[in-house]
Design a protein around this motif. Sequence first.
Motif, short mmCIF file in Angstrom:
data_model
loop_
_atom_site.label_atom_id
_atom_site.label_comp_id
_atom_site.label_asym_id
_atom_site.label_seq_id
_atom_site.Cartn_x
_atom_site.Cartn_y
_atom_site.Cartn_z
N ARG A 7 92.97 -2.97 70.23
CA ARG A 7 93.47 -2.15 71.32
C ARG A 7 94.72 -2.77 71.96
O ARG A 7 95.74 -2.12 72.16
CB ARG A 7 92.34 -1.98 72.35
CG ARG A 7 92.66 -1.07 73.51
CD ARG A 7 91.45 -0.96 74.46
NE ARG A 7 91.76 -0.11 75.58
CZ ARG A 7 91.72 1.22 75.56
NH1 ARG A 7 91.38 1.84 74.45
NH2 ARG A 7 92.03 1.93 76.62
N LYS A 140 85.99 2.11 72.10
CA LYS A 140 87.15 2.11 72.99
C LYS A 140 87.35 0.74 73.64
O LYS A 140 88.43 0.43 74.13
CB LYS A 140 87.00 3.20 74.06
CG LYS A 140 88.26 3.39 74.91
CD LYS A 140 88.20 4.60 75.82
CE LYS A 140 89.46 4.69 76.66
NZ LYS A 140 89.52 5.89 77.49
N VAL A 144 92.15 1.48 70.02
CA VAL A 144 92.79 2.65 70.63
C VAL A 144 92.15 3.90 70.05
O VAL A 144 91.97 4.02 68.83
CB VAL A 144 94.31 2.65 70.32
CG1 VAL A 144 94.92 4.00 70.66
CG2 VAL A 144 95.00 1.54 71.11
#
Length: 615
Positions: A7, A140, A144
């Motif tokens: 992420r 999450k 992403v």
Amino acid sequence: MPKMTSRERVFAAVTMKELPDQVPVNPLLMTRGIREGGVRVDEVLFDGEAMAKAKIKAHQKFGGDVVIAGTDLFTPVENLGAILEYLPYAQPSLVEHPAPTKEAFYRLKDNYLKNGFNPEKGRLRAIQEEIRTFIREGWKDTHVLATPVGGPITTAQMVTGTDNFFTYLAEDPDFAKEVIELSLDVVKNVCRMMFEAGVDVVNILDPFCSCDILPPEMYREFGLPYQQRLFAYIKEIGGIGLLHTCTFTQPIWSDIANSGAFNFNGDMYPGADHAKRAIGEKISLMGTVCPYSTLVHGTPEDVAREVKKLAVEVGYNGGFVCMPGCDIDWTVPEENLRALIETCASIKYPIDIEALGDLSDVYLPGHPKHPGMRKISTDNDQMVRMGIQKTQVKKTPEEEVYFNLADAIMEHDDDKVVEWTKKGLEIGLTPQQIIFNGLSLGMRMVGDLYERNERFVTDLLKSAKTMEKAMAILVPLLEASGSGGGKKETVVIGLVRGNTQDIGKNLVVLMLKANGYNVIDLGKNVKPEEFIEAAEANNAVAIGMSVMTNSSVTYAEKTVELLKEKGLADKYLVMTGGAAMNEQIAAQIGARYGSDANAAVSLVKEYLAARERPS
């Protein structure tokens, strides 16, 4: 540099606020992801939890930094009433447009304004559930979450159908803008639903804006303003918007940089490295290992070398996410998919370029020496070259007619094409000579320039309309003479199942008609049985199949197999073309390959000539 989560890595690259720790990779596990999870795509498209769990299995198997909910760009037009066919291993296929006429559009618009956006129509709730499942499963926290949504003008052309929309753009631009405006509203609502469900990023897929399709000035009038409003809306509701447009986009790169998107992704022809130099300092880029010649047909070493070349040329100072040019197809070998992901993970920032080895003979997609570059069939056509370059040589009266007719086609000059058609008849040329030596030459010239990204689809359509002015004079003469232009052979053509992009197929239809053939256009999503039934019913000489995705190659192959089963293998010329085809694949399945619309005409001519030669 400390190790980032996926992420953190992707956000660093997309926002360009810092260097990632290594080259981020988006493996585009959408339909392939579902299949890897052990289920058929069409069986879970309305079951968000099942879609998510299948893709989770795929990511656990392969890795990658971006998780994608959804599979395609059809959700807005599906919400407006388009009929889709859901396929076992590929993205859905659009089989019925919601408003192919103005009357139908105004009924659709009135209903939309009266009742408002309906979040229950189509697959939107299922994709929301898919996003929520990813979040519940903890994805999450580390990755992403992204989802694709069709862009405003791309959705608009699917509302009416491509051919109708081109006509509206040219002849009734205000109506075209009404269709785009309604589409924009639906796209905004779809994006809002996705962010409400918890997605981080929406990737706006707007391939209709490609310069292969729209001239840049039309993009600036019909595409860019609506994209800017969309990205401003996404920013207003706290989301991040990316923009995807495939194939040739170089003339509109500066516009894209000002669209409001955080990232531009696509094929970036004529090369991602060119895009980096032009706009890579303004917005981040995501691209592009060639999905066909490299990922499907290359070796793991080929994949690794192309990834390294991309890192050197495009990702050297961040602002880059590596990905394939299209949804990872189920025919991509596992070892190549692993090579894509593992090579990205092995390239750390700051990049030690020398350590990546000698990449001097590695070429990126779009470059002339890349193995995926297609040949242009008119490369050696001297008449085409003379016509385009307006070579000054002494011409016979007949040649003067032919080249002026070709110029008229190129210039979309209706008066000129009528004038020189009449002059040709006055000096004794036959209608066939005027069609095949003059009008057809003009269409070949326009087709040649289109393949070189120097003309657009709209130019081809205008040229075809100009040609019709001449045909209105010539057809009655052909019929009166009883020749009808000689034996008018029939070609059956269509876009195979699982594909929606029919522009290439439509160009082949245009060129075949321009060369005097009777064409049975079966449209999109054609089944193998339908090709054969149409060929038999119409006494055709050839079957043409346009194949745009790897997963659909199997339908072309099945058509050939069915012909063999029925004892019809030698009865027809079977020809294929399209983004997923090349000479090797065509030969493997037992078909002929045409690299472009002109090549399709040549294949038919050669086949008929060979058939007429004594054995």
